[in-house]
Every structure is written in structure tokens, then in C-alpha cells.
Design a protein around this motif. Structure first.
Motif, PDB file in Angstrom:
ATOM      1  N   SER A  15       0.779  -1.256  -0.081  1.00 48.61           N
ATOM      2  CA  SER A  15       0.006   0.047   0.003  1.00 48.61           C
ATOM      3  C   SER A  15       0.978   1.272   0.192  1.00 48.61           C
ATOM      4  N   ASP A  16       1.826   1.214   0.889  1.00 46.94           N
ATOM      5  CA  ASP A  16       2.670   2.482   0.921  1.00 46.94           C
ATOM      6  C   ASP A  16       3.629   2.607  -0.383  1.00 46.94           C
ATOM      7  N   SER A  17       4.057   1.441  -0.843  1.00 43.41           N
ATOM      8  CA  SER A  17       4.735   1.452  -2.280  1.00 43.41           C
ATOM      9  C   SER A  17       3.906   2.140  -3.270  1.00 43.41           C
ATOM     10  N   GLU A  18       2.659   1.633  -3.364  1.00 47.45           N
ATOM     11  CA  GLU A  18       1.694   2.338  -4.516  1.00 47.45           C
ATOM     12  C   GLU A  18       1.579   3.594  -4.499  1.00 47.45           C
ATOM     13  N   LYS A  19       1.519   4.324  -3.385  1.00 40.38           N
ATOM     14  CA  LYS A  19       1.550   5.659  -3.059  1.00 40.38           C
ATOM     15  C   LYS A  19       2.750   6.318  -3.365  1.00 40.38           C
ATOM     16  N   VAL A  20       3.857   5.927  -3.221  1.00 41.63           N
ATOM     17  CA  VAL A  20       5.286   6.357  -3.407  1.00 41.63           C
ATOM     18  C   VAL A  20       5.260   6.491  -5.065  1.00 41.63           C
ATOM     19  N   LEU A  21       4.984   5.338  -5.632  1.00 41.68           N
ATOM     20  CA  LEU A  21       4.949   5.318  -7.273  1.00 41.68           C
ATOM     21  C   LEU A  21       3.934   6.478  -7.833  1.00 41.68           C
ATOM     22  N   ALA A  22       2.810   6.678  -7.072  1.00 43.43           N
ATOM     23  CA  ALA A  22       1.988   7.925  -7.566  1.00 43.43           C
ATOM     24  C   ALA A  22       2.865   9.141  -7.369  1.00 43.43           C
ATOM     25  N   ARG A  23       3.753   9.462  -6.583  1.00 47.23           N
ATOM     26  CA  ARG A  23       4.178  10.619  -6.275  1.00 47.23           C
ATOM     27  C   ARG A  23       5.328  10.666  -7.298  1.00 47.23           C
ATOM     28  N   PHE A  24       6.068   9.479  -7.500  1.00 49.54           N
ATOM     29  CA  PHE A  24       6.966   9.436  -8.568  1.00 49.54           C
ATOM     30  C   PHE A  24       6.535   9.881 -10.080  1.00 49.54           C
ATOM     31  N   ALA A  25       5.348   9.357 -10.283  1.00 52.44           N
ATOM     32  CA  ALA A  25       4.379   9.835 -11.531  1.00 52.44           C
ATOM     33  C   ALA A  25       4.218  11.126 -11.701  1.00 52.44           C
ATOM     34  N   GLU A  26       3.773  11.769 -10.500  1.00 49.08           N
ATOM     35  CA  GLU A  26       3.332  13.121 -10.544  1.00 49.08           C
ATOM     36  C   GLU A  26       4.812  13.992 -10.893  1.00 49.08           C
ATOM     37  N   ARG A  27       5.809  13.434 -10.450  1.00 50.36           N
ATOM     38  CA  ARG A  27       7.175  14.253 -10.610  1.00 50.36           C
ATOM     39  C   ARG A  27       7.591  14.131 -12.240  1.00 50.36           C
ATOM     40  N   GLY A  28       7.237  13.081 -12.827  1.00 52.15           N
ATOM     41  CA  GLY A  28       7.468  12.882 -14.169  1.00 52.15           C
ATOM     42  C   GLY A  28       8.122  11.755 -14.378  1.00 52.15           C
TER      43      GLY A  28
END
Length: 444
Positions: A15-28
Motif C-alpha cells: 500500500s505504501d509502495s503504490e502511494k510512493v509510485l504515484a508521487r514519482f509519476a506526478e514528478r514525471g
């Protein structure tokens, strides 16, 4: 830049990892599952038991080898990074940054700093009681129809064999509205099954609201359009209230399924484990659950070979398994974890005896599960579809009795095209050990 995030261990890590991935995606960043393509790799580690620790270390070493090829940066976070931050820094120089589990929300900033050559500190540490601010957006792993919803962090139980409180800190419930917002995001993303998780779900709300609010949370999540199944995991037996049982039995979307770790049934062992329940109390809660929901599937986990476990205590646990006939049982051999009270207990049980006791328990449980599955032949069951096996011409599904990845499957023959997330009614035609074989009747 391409980023890969490898999530190890439990579904709470995922669950935490999927949220971190979303933040990476937002940063491009471009997200990849191929480590040979990745410019940077983040590993969210686990160290709950010896096997999990070994897997984490082996994965770090394997990814470290890629530094000889195209990999630019390797970042480690999660439980192993919390527990062995100094050792990782000293022994695996290929690792560029090590973040404690409570500092996982710094991951994207750290990777940014590495690419900009501006990282000043290799070790990033926050207090274990700090709540990482990860938001509610997620990049889900795979094409699954379900998602885990973490409602709390940490644990206050302090069982004598467990390192979680020292790594994850005290129990901290998430805000009620925050959880509902994430549940809505899950539904909007096309997921129709939610699995409620935490180190312990049953005391949700007690710390911040002064009362348990899990039953109320189930009510509100069930009102979200698109969510069709809600499944409860990690419910400690001593915390299961009549209010929760009533909500489970009354709300149609809540699967009549509960994951209730008990670890042992002998009072003497439960006391040494620091568990806050008794054999009588465990039997009582099982009886209450079954009285309210005769069809309920109860899953539990057991530890065999705990320090000092006698043949009589093992025999008592074996008799309990045979008597209670639980639907799903996982048995783990005791794993000695340093700096826990249990690590100082004696006498230790030999590996040979632990494995023999585990096998005896699992064989007894196997008979129970196989008999229960045989009794379902001819019954109609709702099945949620997860995929298709073209070589066998069958769909992969699960009944309400089966949680993803840890329980069995129902393989369905159908004359129509089904997709992941479809819920059908099927007739059980045969049982094959832990799995069921069925024929599609109609789409629900």
C-alpha cells in the motif's frame, strides 16, 4: 528517468509502495517493472521474520549488481532499512540512500537529489511514531480488481516475539475522512474489492476518537458506488466486539470472512507470547462469529515451536485445530528475532522438531479444508474473476472464502467472455484439494 519500486513483504508495504509510485509519476518519472531498464531502483524491504529478512537482503544484493550495468541509483527503505540502517551502509556500499520506514515519504525527494547530485546525507531517519505523508493517490501494481486499504500504522500489543512496535511505532489510526477519500479513489480506479488492513484493524479509532470505529467505517465504505466486496484482515480476537460482528453480518458488501491471528491455543504459550487472550476467549469469539454468520470463513495464523513449547502444549494446539475446524490456517515455525523478549526465552526448540510439528498441524488442517471443499460440490457460489488461463480454458476466481494470494482459487468454465472484477454465480462441480472447479451460471 525510469524508476522501479520493488515492494517486499506484507500488503501494508505494498500500500505504501503504490502511494510512493504515484508521487514519482506526478514528478514525471517513468515507472518500469524491468530492473535492466531502470535508472533508479527503490526497494521497500521487510524483516518481520528470518525468511523475509533473507529475501530483502538477497534482493538488495541482486539489484546492487546492476550498478555494474546501467543502474545509476539504489535506494532502500522499509522495515529492514529501519532495523539495520547502519549495517546496510557499511556492508553494501552500492546503496546510495537508506530511509527508515517512517521516512518513506522522503523517497521521491531523495531520488530527485541523487539525480541532481545534491544529496548530502545517505541515511534518512525519522522517529518511529512519525506518520509519513503519502497522500491517497496510488499507482496500482498489476491489473488486479482489488486493493488494500491501510487504516492505521504501528502496534501497541508488544507480543514477545514481534519487532513491529520497535520498527513501526505505537498504534496510530488514520483520520476517518482520509480513509474514505482513499476508498473512493480505489473505487474510481475501477477496483471493486477492498481489503481492510493494519497491523491490527480491530482497535481502529480508539487512539484518536476514544472509541473503536471499525464497524462504522465498514458502513461508510459500503456506501461507495463501485465497491462490491469488503474484506477484513488482521482482527485480534480479544478486540472483536458484538458491534463489529453485527456490522459484518448485516452489511451485504462485507464478505463473511475474517482473518483473526491467534498464534496458539495453549494458555501457557499465549502468556509467554504476551498475547492478551486465552483459549476460552478464542473459542468464545469463534462461537459468536459462527452464531451470527454460520457461513463465515475464519482464517488464522499459528506459531509452532515457540521457546519452551512442550509436547503437551503442541498436542493441545493440534487438538484445537481438529476441534475448531477453521477454514484457513497458516502455520509458521517460530523465528527468533533479536532484541525481542522471546529471543531470551529458553529452551529453544530444534528446527527438526519445529518442522515436524508444523507438518503435523498442516496435515490436520488439510483434511479439514479438503472435507469442507468437498461439501461445497453442487452448491451455488458467488465468484469474483481475477484472470484467464488460456491453456486450460478456465477463468481464475475466488469465492468470498478466499483472500487474494493467501487462500485457494475457484477455476470457472464459462461460455461467455469474462473480465477481471466480474462477479458471477457459479455451480461448484468438483473440489481439487485447496481449490474448487465450477461452471458459470450467470453474471451478477
Amino acid at each position: 528517468m525510469k524508476i522501479q519500486l520493488i515492494s517486499l513483504g506484507c500488503d501494508k508495504n505494498l500500500s505504501d509502495s503504490e502511494k510512493v509510485l504515484a508521487r514519482f509519476a506526478e514528478r514525471g518519472y517513468e515507472i518500469t517493472d524491468d530492473e535492466h531498464e531502470a535508472d533508479a531502483i527503490v526497494i521497500n524491504t521487510c524483516c518481520f521474520i528470518h525468511d523475509a529478512k533473507t529475501e530483502s537482503i538477497e534482493t538488495i544484493l541482486e539489484m546492487a549488481e546492476l550498478k555494474k550495468e546501467n543502474l545509476k541509483f539504489l535506494v532502500i527503505t522499509g522495515c529492514l532499512a529501519t532495523r539495520y540502517q547502519n549495517e546496510i551502509q557499511e556492508e553494501i556500499p552500492e546503496v546510495d540512500a537508506i530511509l527508515t520506514a517512517s521516512a518513506i515519504d522522503e523517497t521521491v525527494d531523495v531520488v530527485d537529489a541523487l539525480f541532481a547530485n545534491k544529496l548530502t546525507e545517505k541515511k534518512i531517519k525519522k522517529d518511529v511514531d512519525y506518520d509519513p505523508e503519502l497522500g491517497n493517490k496510488r499507482v496500482f501494481s498489476g491489473m488486479k480488481n482489488y486493493a488494500y486499504l491501510k487504516i492505521a500504522e504501528g502496534c501497541d500489543k508488544h507480543c514477545t516475539y514481534c519487532v513491529i512496535p520497535s520498527i513501526k511505532g505505537k498504534y496510530r489510526s488514520r483520520a476517518f475522512e482520509d480513509i474514505l477519500e482513499e476508498a473512493q479513489f480505489i473505487a474510481d480506479s475501477g477496483k471493486n474489492e477492498i481489503l481492510i488492513i493494519a497491523q491490527e484493524t480491530t482497535v481502529y479509532g480508539q487512539d484518536i476518537y476514544g472509541r473503536k470505529r471499525l464497524a462504522e467505517l465498514l458502513e461508510k465504505i459500503s456506501e461507495i458506488d463501485g465497491i462490491r466486496w469488503i474484506r477484513l484482515l488482521y482482527c485480534y480476537p480479544e478486540e472483536i466486539t458484538d458491534e463489529l460482528i453485527d456490522a459484518m453480518s448485516r452489511i451485504d458488501k462485507v464478505c463473511k470472512y475474517i482473518d483473526m491471528p491467534i498464534q496458539h491455543s495453549a494458555d501457557t504459550v499465549l502468556k509467554r507470547m504476551g498475547r492478551r487472550t486465552s483459549s476460552k476467549d478464542i473459542r468464545d469469539v469463534i462461537g459468536r462469529l459462527r452464531a451470527a454468520m454460520p457461513e463465515i470463513a475464519i482464517r488464522t495464523s499459528l506459531i509452532t515451536g515457540f521457546p519452551g513449547e512442550t509436547e503437551e502444549e503442541h498436542a493441545e494446539l493440534l487438538a484445537f485445530v481438529k476441534e475448531m475446524k477453521l477454514d484457513r490456517v497458516g502455520v509458521f515455525t517460530y523465528s527468533k528475532e533479536e532484541k525481542t523478549p522471546a529471543s531470551r526465552m529458553r529452551p529453544l526448540i530444534t528446527k527438526k522438531i519445529k518442522e515436524a510439528r508444523r507438518e503435523e498441524l498442516m496435515l490436520a488442517q488439510q483434511e479439514i479444508v479438503f472435507a469442507k471443499n468437498e461439501s461445497l460440490v453442487g452448491h451455488r457460489e458467488n465468484v469474483i474473476i481475477e484472470g484467464y488461463l488460456p491453456e486450460d480454458g478456465v477463468y481464475i476466481g475466488r469465492t468470498f472464502r478466499d483472500a487474494p494470494d493467501i487462500d485457494g482459487y475457484c477455476f470457472v468454465k464459462s461460455g461467455r467472455e469474462l473480465i477481471s472484477g466480474d462477479i458471477i454465480e457459479a455451480v461448484i462441480e468438483a473440489a481439487n484439494g485447496y481449490d474448487l472447479l465450477a461452471k458459470d451460471v450467470y453474471l451478477l
